[in-house]
Design an enzyme around this catalytic site. Sequence first.
Site: not given
Length: 502
Positions: A18, A21, A126, A129, A143, A146, A292, A295
């Site tokens: 994206h 990167h 997790c 993660c 978590c 998530h 932010k 991802k």
Amino acid sequence: MAKFYVTTPIYYVNDVPHIGHSYTTTTADALARWHRLVGDEVMFLTGTDEHGLKVQRSAEENGLTPQQQADNTSKRFSQTWTALSIEPDQFIRTTEPRHHEAVGKLLSKIKENGYIEKGSYAGNYCVGCEAYYTDADLVEGNCPIHERPVEWLEEDNYFFKLSAFEDRLREWINSGAIRPAGKASEALGIVELGLDDVSITRTSIDWGVQVPWDEDHVFYVWYDALINYVTAIGYGQDSPEFADWWANSHHLIGKDILRFHCVYWPAMLMAAGLEPPKHVDVHGFLLLGGKKLSKSGLTQIHPEDLIGEFGIDGFRYHFLRDVSFGPDSDFSYEQMVERYNTDLANTLGNLLSRVITVVGKKCNGVAPGSQADSPLAELAEKTVNIAAEAWNSTAPSVALDATWHLIRETNAYLGESEPWKMEEGSAEVSAVLGTALEVLRLAAILASPALVNTAPQIWQAIGLEGSPTDNVLDLDYKWGQYQGGAQLTAIEPLFPRIKPQA
RNA sequence: GGCGACGUAGCUCAGUUGGUAAGAGUGCUCGACUCAUAAUCGAGAGGUCGUGGGUUCAAGUCCCACCGUCGCUACCA
């Protein structure tokens, strides 16, 4: 000839490319191009990080082997870089045999030096993660990232004695290796809180680099991944060039991985008897509407969607010019359009068009050479100095801003001089147009790290052979190198204005 | 809670070690020009430099407090 070694993080293959990167990688590519331009020997490295439980599990979900999963996504990254005219000297993959070898050697060296010991670790784990959490971290037993249940895992681990390096890390951080300074103090803050030893191996998975001295373990993916930076330049292969490259290493990273690159990684290097990186340049996040870009977020913008409209150079120019390296930055389509139209279409593209037209009308199409004295000579020479200093401090936006200031001044100079009103073939008209052409020549050179495809087109449009990067740029630039004499012909607008989509 | 960062013209941001009357680009208004990609050039309007104190001959620039936004807080790509 100086060496310049620049790296991006290697990107995890569970994530498709994206603009986050792309931003880092474009910046590294531009830095590499600048250094080549001024005559340095350059190694530009990027690649993909392919181990870990998450890859293993998503491979299972897709009915693939982990290697197939990694192959597919890794390819998407390299294709994206090609699409953006990003040309790394190496694209490393952590599944390569040479990397496994380097990881084994480096960590064995650390162990030999007494900085790896066996222990055990148990905790809430997790999978998403790939990380343990303390009870305090959990939100209602889930978590915190998530929001899914964690698993209780207990395993024998090897631990890296990170705690032994507090003093040396402090010293390294204070030496100015981390830029900008604000990020260095953040790293220092982490050290000042005190460092515990960290677990660097796993027995619960097998998709990773096997621990050479204990085949039941693989290295935790981070500690394998970081080592890519030395693998690529021949660590452990008795490469005669390794030391020279490593002494000039520059890591570009996002602030989210500061801990790993500014604390753990230099400590690992110290433990292995190597020098820490010469520089770590830390940039902020790209924000979208103040939020932010993550991802796991829904706001994924893919580079391919933008280059169709803005072109490769429009894409690169926006991120290099509009994002100040370091702080967080807001990304917006509107701003991207504005930047493109203002700087590329109106200021640079239009200058080229009008100069060629006036040469056609007042000089019979034959370009006049630049003269020694010009009202823009001093500014042009200063611009080269500013650009050089900016690139050296990893500030592409400053370098490009200075270059465009010169181009704007040239448009103003034409407005004042009005060469289209001057007598055809006169000395005055030659002087004015010669000045504009010298600026265009210089601008093509200075903009070449960003405008990789259009800078050569400008070069040729003003009658020069080859491309602006064919010769080393003398940083002690002197005004007046445009020779003239070429027959110029009108060209299609280089950067057609963009009408914003509703 | 602790640590840290940031808060400068409508917008995006510059503003070295404190010191000529706060800057740039863009946007807006007016004017000029018409060589050029409805571009270009000039002029102008627009800021109590988050708030309140303090240090200093002098503070956007140092110190304290507060408000607001955000990050990190020990293995979160």
